[in-house]
Design a protein around this motif. Structure first.
Motif: not given
Length: 91
Positions: A60-70
């Motif tokens: 992932x480049x445009x969002x955080x690697x842990x987008x869902x958990x965040x």
């Protein structure tokens, strides 16, 4: 009725890896290759290649690697704040 995961499969994999890394199941003694299929079955998801999804998460480049958990953390914190505000208003 059985549980049905209605989110994105990649989000479920992110959650599975989070649970695995936290060692929350069987004191962290359950291998990921056993944990993932178990959670897929619990949530009514056909077996997916969690390692491929994990590779996608790492890329992932445009969002955080842990987008869902965040997002999950943000939603839970919002809920707690609302509950605390409601409690203060009742006093």
């Amino acid at each position: 009725p059985p549980l049905q995961w209605t989110g994105n499969a990649i989000d479920l994999v992110e959650l599975i890896y989070g649970i695995y890394e936290m060692g929350c199941i069987n004191n962290g003694e359950m291998p990921l290759k056993q944990l993932a299929p178990l959670l897929y079955r619990i949530f009514g998801v056909e077996a997916k290649d969690c390692y491929r999804f994990y590779t996608d998460i790492k890329r992932r480049k445009t969002i955080s690697h842990t987008h869902f958990l965040e997002q999950m953390q943000e939603k839970l914190n919002e809920r707690i704040r609302r509950d605390e505000e409601a409690e203060l208003k009742r006093r």
